[in-house]
Design an enzyme around this catalytic site. Sequence first.
Site, PDB file in Angstrom:
ATOM      1  N   ARG A 155       4.274 -14.068  -3.595  1.00 45.88           N
ATOM      2  CA  ARG A 155       4.365 -13.930  -2.230  1.00 45.88           C
ATOM      3  C   ARG A 155       5.478 -14.703  -1.507  1.00 45.88           C
ATOM      4  O   ARG A 155       6.043 -15.530  -2.122  1.00 45.88           O
ATOM      5  CB  ARG A 155       2.946 -14.632  -1.767  1.00 45.88           C
ATOM      6  CG  ARG A 155       1.706 -14.038  -1.825  1.00 45.88           C
ATOM      7  CD  ARG A 155       1.383 -12.632  -0.977  1.00 45.88           C
ATOM      8  NE  ARG A 155       0.385 -12.044  -1.513  1.00 45.88           N
ATOM      9  CZ  ARG A 155      -0.105 -11.180  -2.180  1.00 45.88           C
ATOM     10  NH1 ARG A 155       1.247 -10.571  -2.611  1.00 45.88           N
ATOM     11  NH2 ARG A 155      -1.094 -10.597  -2.395  1.00 45.88           N
TER      12      ARG A 155
ATOM     13  N   GLU B  15       6.441 -11.037   6.362  1.00 43.11           N
ATOM     14  CA  GLU B  15       6.632  -9.512   6.140  1.00 43.11           C
ATOM     15  C   GLU B  15       5.940  -9.012   7.298  1.00 43.11           C
ATOM     16  O   GLU B  15       4.858  -9.446   7.990  1.00 43.11           O
ATOM     17  CB  GLU B  15       5.823  -9.102   4.964  1.00 43.11           C
ATOM     18  CG  GLU B  15       6.713  -9.487   3.680  1.00 43.11           C
ATOM     19  CD  GLU B  15       5.605  -8.733   2.409  1.00 43.11           C
ATOM     20  OE1 GLU B  15       4.816  -7.910   2.252  1.00 43.11           O
ATOM     21  OE2 GLU B  15       6.008  -9.626   1.431  1.00 43.11           O
TER      22      GLU B  15
ATOM     23  N   HIS C 163       7.795  -4.808  -0.672  1.00 41.44           N
ATOM     24  CA  HIS C 163       6.344  -4.981  -1.508  1.00 41.44           C
ATOM     25  C   HIS C 163       5.838  -3.884  -2.143  1.00 41.44           C
ATOM     26  O   HIS C 163       4.615  -3.488  -1.845  1.00 41.44           O
ATOM     27  CB  HIS C 163       5.611  -5.533  -0.339  1.00 41.44           C
ATOM     28  CG  HIS C 163       4.642  -6.479  -0.690  1.00 41.44           C
ATOM     29  ND1 HIS C 163       4.007  -7.629  -0.323  1.00 41.44           N
ATOM     30  CD2 HIS C 163       3.926  -6.522  -2.259  1.00 41.44           C
ATOM     31  CE1 HIS C 163       3.295  -8.347  -0.824  1.00 41.44           C
ATOM     32  NE2 HIS C 163       2.923  -7.617  -1.914  1.00 41.44           N
TER      33      HIS C 163
HETATM   34  C1  GLV Z   1       0.144  -7.350  -3.935  1.00 43.35           C
HETATM   35  O1  GLV Z   1       0.941  -8.005  -3.642  1.00 43.35           O
HETATM   36  C2  GLV Z   1      -1.125  -7.902  -4.535  1.00 43.35           C
HETATM   37  O2  GLV Z   1      -1.491  -9.019  -4.442  1.00 43.35           O
HETATM   38  O3  GLV Z   1      -1.820  -7.214  -4.915  1.00 43.35           O
END
Ligand code: GLV
Length: 325
Positions: free
Chosen positions: A240, A269, A287
């Site tokens: 993250r 984001e 992402h």
């Molecule tokens: C993506 O970032 C997830 O947490 O699945």
Amino acid sequence: MKTPRILITEPIPETVIAYLKEFGHVTIGEKGQYNTEQILINELDGYDALLCMLSTPVTKAVLTSATNLKVVANFAVGYNNIDVDTASKLGIKVANTPDVLTEACGDFAMALLMATTRSFYKAERYLRDGKFKGWEPLGFLGMELRGKVLGIVGMGRIGQAFAQRAKAFGMKIMYHNRSQLPPLLERELDCTYISNLEELARQSDVLSLNCPLTQETHHLIDNHIFSNMPTHSILINISRGPVIDEAALAKALHTGEIAGAGLDVFENEPKVHPELLTAPNCTILPHIASATFETREAIGMLAADAIKKVLEGARDKDISNLVTG
Ligand code: GLV
């Protein structure tokens, strides 16, 4: 029994939607439609189940306003967007999607590492810009992986999947984690536990973030850690964004404190820190670590299955992917 109402915040694979339609009235939002607290407060009341994205802010105010809500299933393994404590207090179940995305993310971490160490995007742009005039002995030289140390912060399922792949490329694996892995697993992964994060930063040629975002990991990687990393080292983040102090990272890249970064996630984001956009050797991707056809369908089915089970009144212990605060 009344047919339950299910809100899916944005389009997901058709097979998952068809499955949910077998037992519920399904409403599907548009891309980004439910990314604010206010729209959820206005529209979620009356729904029995919410299938949401990591960009959906399922806050205390949202949960308390949704008087009929019984279950929130996140289309993701990380669930820092959901106030799980409040959900538990209100008796609303929360599910995530572990395991099904581990392999896709392990593959992606390896790809991001290689794209960064070998300057894929910079080199590709060079070619597209018409600058490639012939093979260059000194063009785009990067770090080789064999014999280098990969330091993994957060040795959960995805960290382990990355470790296995990196091992196959001849890297040595060290890791930092809340707790040390059992000896048998450490031996299987051939990895060394480093209890001190600064020490791991000092020893790693590549430092990879694979931990969840919590109060403890917020800005875990800051100026202090960058000052401990070798100047030739690379930072990889598929966890993250807020695990890194992005302004500190931009500075570390611009001043050459570290040699590069591969980032799939960002602090705010979808915004990217403007100085990361101009930083030398920074691979930035939107992402997409779990973005394979197979995995996104499996994520959806796991989330949908938790919704079905909760709505049918299954016991918590019979739903493998419920999370608690
Ligand atoms: C993506 O970032 C997830 O947490 O699945």
